[in-house]
Design a protein around this motif. Structure first.
Motif, PDB file in Angstrom:
ATOM      1  N   ALA A   7       9.845  -1.548  -8.043  1.00  0.00           N
ATOM      2  CA  ALA A   7       9.328  -1.116  -8.809  1.00  0.00           C
ATOM      3  C   ALA A   7      10.547  -0.278 -10.378  1.00  0.00           C
ATOM      4  N   GLU A   8       9.979  -0.554 -10.526  1.00  0.00           N
ATOM      5  CA  GLU A   8      10.342  -0.212 -12.175  1.00  0.00           C
ATOM      6  C   GLU A   8      10.225   1.934 -12.161  1.00  0.00           C
ATOM      7  N   ARG A   9      10.044   2.085 -11.569  1.00  0.00           N
ATOM      8  CA  ARG A   9       9.433   3.923 -11.423  1.00  0.00           C
ATOM      9  C   ARG A   9       9.089   4.461 -10.474  1.00  0.00           C
ATOM     10  N   PRO A  10       8.284   5.492 -10.284  1.00  0.00           N
ATOM     11  CA  PRO A  10       8.440   6.327  -8.849  1.00  0.00           C
ATOM     12  C   PRO A  10       6.315   5.705  -9.042  1.00  0.00           C
TER      13      PRO A  10
ATOM     14  N   LEU B 269       4.218   0.522  -1.826  1.00  0.00           N
ATOM     15  CA  LEU B 269       2.953  -0.574  -2.333  1.00  0.00           C
ATOM     16  C   LEU B 269       3.161  -1.171  -0.984  1.00  0.00           C
ATOM     17  N   LEU B 270       4.551  -1.882   0.008  1.00  0.00           N
ATOM     18  CA  LEU B 270       4.291  -2.772   0.736  1.00  0.00           C
ATOM     19  C   LEU B 270       3.290  -2.332   1.809  1.00  0.00           C
ATOM     20  N   LEU B 271       2.910  -1.214   2.181  1.00  0.00           N
ATOM     21  CA  LEU B 271       2.516  -0.434   3.652  1.00  0.00           C
ATOM     22  C   LEU B 271       0.913  -0.220   2.916  1.00  0.00           C
ATOM     23  N   ARG B 272       0.647  -0.282   1.542  1.00  0.00           N
ATOM     24  CA  ARG B 272      -0.425   0.068   1.368  1.00  0.00           C
ATOM     25  C   ARG B 272      -0.947  -1.290   0.386  1.00  0.00           C
ATOM     26  N   THR B 273      -0.446  -2.133   0.268  1.00  0.00           N
ATOM     27  CA  THR B 273      -0.671  -3.240  -0.355  1.00  0.00           C
ATOM     28  C   THR B 273      -0.714  -4.262   0.847  1.00  0.00           C
ATOM     29  N   HIS B 274      -0.046  -4.096   2.174  1.00  0.00           N
ATOM     30  CA  HIS B 274      -0.097  -5.414   2.789  1.00  0.00           C
ATOM     31  C   HIS B 274       0.060  -4.896   4.316  1.00  0.00           C
ATOM     32  N   PRO B 275      -1.296  -4.063   4.902  1.00  0.00           N
ATOM     33  CA  PRO B 275      -0.874  -3.370   5.975  1.00  0.00           C
ATOM     34  C   PRO B 275      -0.194  -4.491   7.109  1.00  0.00           C
ATOM     35  N   GLU B 276      -0.625  -5.963   7.100  1.00  0.00           N
ATOM     36  CA  GLU B 276      -0.441  -6.126   8.025  1.00  0.00           C
ATOM     37  C   GLU B 276       1.091  -6.738   8.394  1.00  0.00           C
ATOM     38  N   VAL B 277       2.086  -6.192   7.672  1.00  0.00           N
ATOM     39  CA  VAL B 277       2.703  -6.383   7.427  1.00  0.00           C
ATOM     40  C   VAL B 277       3.691  -5.654   9.245  1.00  0.00           C
ATOM     41  N   VAL B 278       2.934  -4.803   8.915  1.00  0.00           N
ATOM     42  CA  VAL B 278       3.742  -3.263   9.903  1.00  0.00           C
ATOM     43  C   VAL B 278       3.593  -4.087  11.645  1.00  0.00           C
TER      44      VAL B 278
ATOM     45  N   ALA C  32       9.633  -7.736  -5.587  1.00  0.00           N
ATOM     46  CA  ALA C  32       9.693  -6.820  -4.231  1.00  0.00           C
ATOM     47  C   ALA C  32       9.005  -6.983  -3.637  1.00  0.00           C
ATOM     48  N   VAL C  33       8.211  -6.846  -3.924  1.00  0.00           N
ATOM     49  CA  VAL C  33       6.572  -6.391  -2.093  1.00  0.00           C
ATOM     50  C   VAL C  33       6.211  -8.080  -2.171  1.00  0.00           C
ATOM     51  N   THR C  34       5.700  -9.141  -2.195  1.00  0.00           N
ATOM     52  CA  THR C  34       6.146 -10.216  -2.600  1.00  0.00           C
ATOM     53  C   THR C  34       6.773 -10.731  -1.449  1.00  0.00           C
ATOM     54  N   LEU C  35       7.828 -10.800  -1.604  1.00  0.00           N
ATOM     55  CA  LEU C  35       9.179 -10.758  -0.914  1.00  0.00           C
ATOM     56  C   LEU C  35       9.432 -10.344  -0.050  1.00  0.00           C
TER      57      LEU C  35
ATOM     58  N   ILE D 215      15.404  -1.681   6.374  1.00  0.00           N
ATOM     59  CA  ILE D 215      16.354  -0.372   6.311  1.00  0.00           C
ATOM     60  C   ILE D 215      16.581   0.375   4.056  1.00  0.00           C
ATOM     61  N   PRO D 216      15.235   0.938   3.909  1.00  0.00           N
ATOM     62  CA  PRO D 216      15.436   2.004   2.583  1.00  0.00           C
ATOM     63  C   PRO D 216      16.633   3.165   2.282  1.00  0.00           C
ATOM     64  N   THR D 217      17.344   2.357   1.450  1.00  0.00           N
ATOM     65  CA  THR D 217      18.582   2.870   1.043  1.00  0.00           C
ATOM     66  C   THR D 217      18.390   3.814  -0.323  1.00  0.00           C
ATOM     67  N   ALA D 218      16.908   4.213  -0.721  1.00  0.00           N
ATOM     68  CA  ALA D 218      16.543   3.947  -2.181  1.00  0.00           C
ATOM     69  C   ALA D 218      15.334   4.896  -2.144  1.00  0.00           C
ATOM     70  N   PRO D 219      15.003   5.158  -3.741  1.00  0.00           N
ATOM     71  CA  PRO D 219      13.534   5.924  -3.802  1.00  0.00           C
ATOM     72  C   PRO D 219      12.589   5.022  -2.913  1.00  0.00           C
ATOM     73  N   LEU D 220      11.456   5.526  -2.123  1.00  0.00           N
ATOM     74  CA  LEU D 220      10.920   4.423  -1.149  1.00  0.00           C
ATOM     75  C   LEU D 220       9.635   3.810  -1.870  1.00  0.00           C
ATOM     76  N   THR D 221       9.094   3.680  -3.651  1.00  0.00           N
ATOM     77  CA  THR D 221       8.564   2.257  -4.046  1.00  0.00           C
ATOM     78  C   THR D 221       8.327   1.848  -3.571  1.00  0.00           C
ATOM     79  N   ASN D 222       8.871   0.637  -3.739  1.00  0.00           N
ATOM     80  CA  ASN D 222       8.995  -0.683  -2.907  1.00  0.00           C
ATOM     81  C   ASN D 222       7.902  -0.563  -1.440  1.00  0.00           C
ATOM     82  N   ILE D 223       8.698   0.251  -0.514  1.00  0.00           N
ATOM     83  CA  ILE D 223       8.725   0.122   0.703  1.00  0.00           C
ATOM     84  C   ILE D 223       6.482   0.757   0.604  1.00  0.00           C
TER      85      ILE D 223
END
Length: 320
Positions: A70-73, A135-144, A107-110, A125-133
């Motif tokens: 993601a390039e912005r929040p 988006l992942l959790l909302r788009t692909h909840p099966e990863v949990v 990033a979300v696909t990867l 291990i997110p060491t950054a703003p959590l935008t990618n995470i």
């Protein structure tokens, strides 16, 4: 019997201390770095990708896939920390441009691909703003189902840095941090309260800066980098910053945590982005009169064995 390495994915906004975290992660035998994803934060996302690839190249890391995210929040515009991390986001050290390239998926696909493909549950291990995470959790909840734990650098129990009460990573995208807290997996918060304490002694910083190995010289220069606002500080130590969160994955015994309710302030104004950590021994009048609310329980870092993590980081990066 030797324990298997922990499969991890690092989501970063590679500035100075993210670079220190990556240097450690790719060299520690107890970690299997399956992927690295990049998000806007300390600098713009293209700069983050460049910096991440540079660190991997300089450290001699294996072929680890790196993806642009993601390039912005989620809601607000991006607000970088170049005033702290330099115009290139990584201390303006003049490092050569990387020859490595990011993969051709986002990033979300990867993240989804590597989490679901891992034979063992992955630690994020997110060491950054959590935008990618988010988006992942909302788009692909099966990863949990294949996430062991999330250990994130962010938040603060007491004092913030972006505002008096909000830490930068959470403040940069509070909505994303709020999504993270509802992930439904164990979460450890490595916040500013422990982040600021893990300092590498001056003699060790100077030894690294004087090394004949480019990788170690880079580590020393990163440690020696100073926020211009504090450049007059006479203490020539180097903060490990985000690298402490990775140390906590390798050696959780060095971090003292308590399972506490945590929420993120999303309201406009002075408290936006604050991580509200409830340390009260019992409910207060608000809960008595209005009813208790169900909040996520997070393992919040409250104390850290500084010497233990400094020794761990140095031994790993120097190959001792």
């Amino acid at each position: 019997m030797t324990a298997q390495p922990i499969p991890v994915i690092i989501d970063c906004d590679t500035g100075v201390d993210d670079a220190l975290a990556l240097l450690f992660a790719v060299r520690h035998p107890g970690l299997d770095v399956r992927a690295i994803t990049c998000v806007a934060g300390n600098t713009d996302v293209d700069g983050v990708v460049r910096n991440t690839l540079t660190v991997l190249e300089q450290s001699g890391a294996g072929d680890i896939p790196v993806a642009r995210g993601a390039e912005r929040p989620l809601v607000e515009p991006a607000r970088s920390a170049k005033h702290v991390h330099g115009q290139d986001g990584m201390g303006d050290l003049g490092l050569p441009a990387p020859t490595r390239r990011a993969v051709d998926v986002d990033a979300v696909t990867l993240l989804r691909r590597e989490i679901l493909a891992s034979p063992r549950p992955v630690t994020l291990i997110p060491t950054a703003p959590l935008t990618n995470i988010a988006l992942l959790l909302r788009t692909h909840p099966e990863v949990v189902r294949n996430i062991e734990r999330i250990v994130f650098m962010g938040g603060a129990v007491t004092t913030g840095n972006a505002t008096p009460v909000a830490e930068f990573n959470v403040w940069h995208d509070p909505e994303a941090a709020a999504v993270l807290l509802t992930a439904g997996v164990p979460i450890t918060m490595y916040g500013l309260d422990v982040f600021k304490r893990v300092l590498v002694p001056a003699a060790d910083v100077q030894r690294l800066r004087s090394s004949s190995e480019p990788r170690l010289r880079m580590a020393g220069e990163l440690l020696a980098h100073r926020d211009p606002a504090t450049s007059g500080d006479p203490t020539p130590t180097g903060g490990l910053g985000d690298a402490g969160a990775v140390c906590a994955v390798v050696d959780p015994g060095g971090l003292t945590t308590e399972s506490l309710p945590v929420e993120v302030s999303l309201a406009p104004g002075a408290t936006r982005g604050q991580t509200i950590v409830d340390r009260r021994p019992r409910p207060g009048e608000a809960e008595i009169h209005e009813g208790e609310r169900e909040l996520a329980l997070v393992d919040v870092g409250l104390d850290v064995d500084v010497e233990r993590y400094v020794k761990l980081w140095l031994a790993t990066v120097e190959g001792v």
